[in-house]
Structures are given as C-alpha cells and as structure tokens.
Design a protein around this motif. Structure first.
Motif, mmCIF file in Angstrom:
data_model
loop_
_atom_site.group_PDB
_atom_site.id
_atom_site.type_symbol
_atom_site.label_atom_id
_atom_site.label_comp_id
_atom_site.label_asym_id
_atom_site.label_seq_id
_atom_site.Cartn_x
_atom_site.Cartn_y
_atom_site.Cartn_z
ATOM 1 N N ASP A 139 0.777 -1.323 0.076
ATOM 2 C CA ASP A 139 -0.087 -0.105 0.014
ATOM 3 C C ASP A 139 1.014 1.217 0.013
ATOM 4 O O ASP A 139 0.749 2.203 -0.874
ATOM 5 N N SER A 140 1.756 1.307 0.928
ATOM 6 C CA SER A 140 2.691 2.449 0.890
ATOM 7 C C SER A 140 3.583 2.511 -0.152
ATOM 8 O O SER A 140 3.594 3.803 -0.766
ATOM 9 N N ALA A 141 4.151 1.554 -0.730
ATOM 10 C CA ALA A 141 4.969 1.586 -1.924
ATOM 11 C C ALA A 141 4.236 2.121 -3.350
ATOM 12 O O ALA A 141 4.861 2.783 -3.866
ATOM 13 N N MET A 142 3.074 1.693 -3.318
ATOM 14 C CA MET A 142 2.375 1.974 -4.605
ATOM 15 C C MET A 142 1.895 3.486 -4.328
ATOM 16 O O MET A 142 1.692 4.218 -5.351
ATOM 17 N N ALA A 143 1.327 3.806 -3.204
ATOM 18 C CA ALA A 143 1.041 5.346 -2.885
ATOM 19 C C ALA A 143 2.074 6.149 -3.281
ATOM 20 O O ALA A 143 1.934 7.283 -3.774
ATOM 21 N N LEU A 144 3.414 5.833 -2.891
ATOM 22 C CA LEU A 144 4.478 6.479 -2.973
ATOM 23 C C LEU A 144 4.847 6.650 -4.647
ATOM 24 O O LEU A 144 5.403 7.900 -5.020
ATOM 25 N N ALA A 145 4.778 5.465 -5.219
ATOM 26 C CA ALA A 145 4.823 5.778 -6.863
ATOM 27 C C ALA A 145 3.989 6.690 -7.327
ATOM 28 O O ALA A 145 4.319 7.315 -8.080
ATOM 29 N N CYS A 146 2.652 6.856 -6.902
ATOM 30 C CA CYS A 146 1.738 7.715 -7.335
ATOM 31 C C CYS A 146 2.232 9.061 -6.969
ATOM 32 O O CYS A 146 1.998 9.985 -8.110
ATOM 33 N N LYS A 147 2.520 8.921 -5.876
ATOM 34 C CA LYS A 147 3.231 10.481 -5.605
ATOM 35 C C LYS A 147 4.244 10.951 -6.303
ATOM 36 O O LYS A 147 4.401 12.167 -6.729
ATOM 37 N N ALA A 148 5.126 10.093 -6.801
ATOM 38 C CA ALA A 148 6.260 10.332 -7.578
ATOM 39 C C ALA A 148 5.889 10.933 -9.127
ATOM 40 O O ALA A 148 6.512 11.661 -9.785
ATOM 41 N N CYS A 149 4.510 10.268 -9.259
ATOM 42 C CA CYS A 149 4.239 10.679 -10.618
ATOM 43 C C CYS A 149 3.047 12.063 -10.819
ATOM 44 O O CYS A 149 2.384 12.314 -11.528
ATOM 45 N N GLY A 150 3.246 12.652 -9.494
ATOM 46 C CA GLY A 150 2.370 13.686 -9.111
ATOM 47 C C GLY A 150 0.882 13.762 -8.979
ATOM 48 O O GLY A 150 0.146 14.505 -8.770
ATOM 49 N N LYS A 151 0.644 12.291 -8.283
ATOM 50 C CA LYS A 151 -0.782 11.988 -7.902
ATOM 51 C C LYS A 151 -0.946 11.652 -6.530
ATOM 52 O O LYS A 151 -0.222 10.828 -5.749
ATOM 53 N N VAL A 152 -1.711 12.523 -5.619
ATOM 54 C CA VAL A 152 -1.968 12.195 -4.263
ATOM 55 C C VAL A 152 -3.222 11.078 -4.352
ATOM 56 O O VAL A 152 -4.223 11.524 -4.932
ATOM 57 N N VAL A 153 -3.203 10.092 -3.530
ATOM 58 C CA VAL A 153 -4.037 8.973 -3.747
ATOM 59 C C VAL A 153 -4.531 8.348 -2.439
ATOM 60 O O VAL A 153 -3.870 8.655 -1.297
ATOM 61 N N VAL A 154 -5.855 7.932 -2.582
ATOM 62 C CA VAL A 154 -6.319 6.941 -1.739
ATOM 63 C C VAL A 154 -6.520 5.583 -1.946
ATOM 64 O O VAL A 154 -6.747 5.434 -3.074
ATOM 65 N N THR A 155 -6.491 4.694 -1.288
ATOM 66 C CA THR A 155 -6.565 3.406 -1.709
ATOM 67 C C THR A 155 -7.947 2.964 -1.871
ATOM 68 O O THR A 155 -8.923 3.019 -1.036
ATOM 69 N N LEU A 156 -8.435 2.319 -2.853
ATOM 70 C CA LEU A 156 -9.644 1.707 -3.267
ATOM 71 C C LEU A 156 -9.799 0.011 -3.236
ATOM 72 O O LEU A 156 -10.832 -0.223 -2.490
ATOM 73 N N ASP A 157 -8.879 -0.356 -3.480
ATOM 74 C CA ASP A 157 -8.587 -1.985 -3.281
ATOM 75 C C ASP A 157 -7.271 -2.387 -3.478
ATOM 76 O O ASP A 157 -6.387 -1.907 -4.240
ATOM 77 N N LEU A 158 -7.065 -3.601 -2.734
ATOM 78 C CA LEU A 158 -5.723 -4.079 -2.462
ATOM 79 C C LEU A 158 -5.675 -5.486 -2.343
ATOM 80 O O LEU A 158 -6.420 -5.791 -1.437
ATOM 81 N N ALA A 159 -4.950 -6.116 -3.020
ATOM 82 C CA ALA A 159 -5.261 -7.602 -3.107
ATOM 83 C C ALA A 159 -3.715 -8.281 -3.150
ATOM 84 O O ALA A 159 -2.786 -7.650 -3.897
ATOM 85 N N MET A 160 -3.528 -9.279 -2.418
ATOM 86 C CA MET A 160 -2.023 -9.834 -2.181
ATOM 87 C C MET A 160 -2.183 -11.323 -2.605
ATOM 88 O O MET A 160 -3.228 -11.963 -2.116
ATOM 89 N N ASN A 161 -1.146 -11.880 -3.179
ATOM 90 C CA ASN A 161 -0.968 -13.340 -3.270
ATOM 91 C C ASN A 161 0.465 -13.479 -2.622
ATOM 92 O O ASN A 161 1.460 -13.098 -3.066
ATOM 93 N N TYR A 162 0.378 -14.301 -1.405
ATOM 94 C CA TYR A 162 1.652 -14.548 -0.798
ATOM 95 C C TYR A 162 2.297 -15.875 -1.323
ATOM 96 O O TYR A 162 1.342 -16.965 -1.494
ATOM 97 N N LEU A 163 3.530 -15.927 -1.864
ATOM 98 C CA LEU A 163 4.230 -16.881 -2.592
ATOM 99 C C LEU A 163 5.140 -17.776 -1.672
ATOM 100 O O LEU A 163 5.241 -19.146 -1.552
ATOM 101 N N SER A 164 5.856 -17.120 -0.963
ATOM 102 C CA SER A 164 6.941 -17.659 -0.028
ATOM 103 C C SER A 164 7.117 -16.890 1.171
ATOM 104 O O SER A 164 6.767 -15.770 1.184
ATOM 105 N N PRO A 165 7.423 -17.680 2.262
ATOM 106 C CA PRO A 165 7.567 -16.869 3.431
ATOM 107 C C PRO A 165 8.452 -15.786 3.430
ATOM 108 O O PRO A 165 9.626 -16.090 3.033
#
Length: 138
Positions: free
Chosen positions: A61-87
């Motif tokens: 969540d933080s990393a993607m929001a920072l990437a948005c900020k780097a592109c000049g967009k201030v955002v809030v999260t609508l949806d986030l999904a994860m797939n955990y593959l290895s511990p």
C-alpha cells in the motif's frame, strides 16, 4: 525520468506508519519505484516464525501510494489484493518493486512484486487508487 528520492523519503518521514517501519525508497523513475524494509530479528514474526503477511500488505500500500506521489498524484486506496508465494524470513531485506500499469484522471492501478535479498520471490500485490489531487508532475 529520474525522481528525487530524497523528496520521497522525506514524504515517508511525514507518515507515522511508514516512518515507524523505516521504509526507504531506493529507486524511483517514471512509473516504477523500489521500497525497502529491513526485517531485523523476530519482531514481525507470526506464530509460524515467518514474517506476518500484514507487513507486506502495508508495504504494498505504501509503496504504490509513493509511486503515485512520484508521478504527481495524491491518492487513497480503493482496493488492494495480495498473493503470498513464499514466507518472508527474519534478518532479510525486503524489496517492493512497483510498476504503475494505469494512470488515469481519477484512478491509478499498480502492481507490486516482493523479493528478499536472497532473490526469493515472496509475494505479488495489485492495488487500485483514487486520485484526490495532482501536482505539477501529474
């Protein structure tokens, strides 16, 4: 185009959670960003003695929001999904590699892949963000 990493890391210092976790941006350009987390000791372990998955979720969540900020967009999260593959294991460095795959006027969609310093693929995330405002970059 290279993004000023110092500005993004200063942004982290303004966010109480990100600052507490000691997240750090090490790369940023155009629609890509790499965020790191040092998983020292057993502080973030679950009863299985692997890192609690919520840390990766929050990091995505933080990393993607920072990437948005780097592109000049201030955002809030609508949806986030994860797939955990290895511990994720203690005493490793976790790298979140973000790639923004859609940058619309009202939404941004990002992908986030996690690796550790041993090059193990840990997890994959996908997030949708609502654009609250834009800066000169966006």
């Amino acid at each position: 185009m290279k993004i000023d990493i110092k500005l993004l890391n200063a942004e982290i210092q303004q966010n109480p959670f990100d600052s507490f976790m000691h997240f750090q941006v090490i790369e940023a350009e155009d629609d890509k960003l790499v965020l790191t987390f040092h998983n020292k000791g057993v502080t973030w372990n679950n009863p299985n003695q692997t890192m609690y998955g919520g840390v990766l979720y929050a990091m995505a969540d933080s990393a993607m929001a920072l990437a948005c900020k780097a592109c000049g967009k201030v955002v809030v999260t609508l949806d986030l999904a994860m797939n955990y593959l290895s511990p994720a294991l203690q005493d490793t460095i976790i790298y979140a590699h973000v790639h923004l795959i859609h940058q619309g006027r009202t939404t941004v969609v990002g992908l986030c892949d996690f690796y550790d310093n041993n090059k193990r693929y840990l997890a994959h995330g996908r997030g949708t963000f609502f654009v609250m405002s834009t800066t000169a970059n966006g």
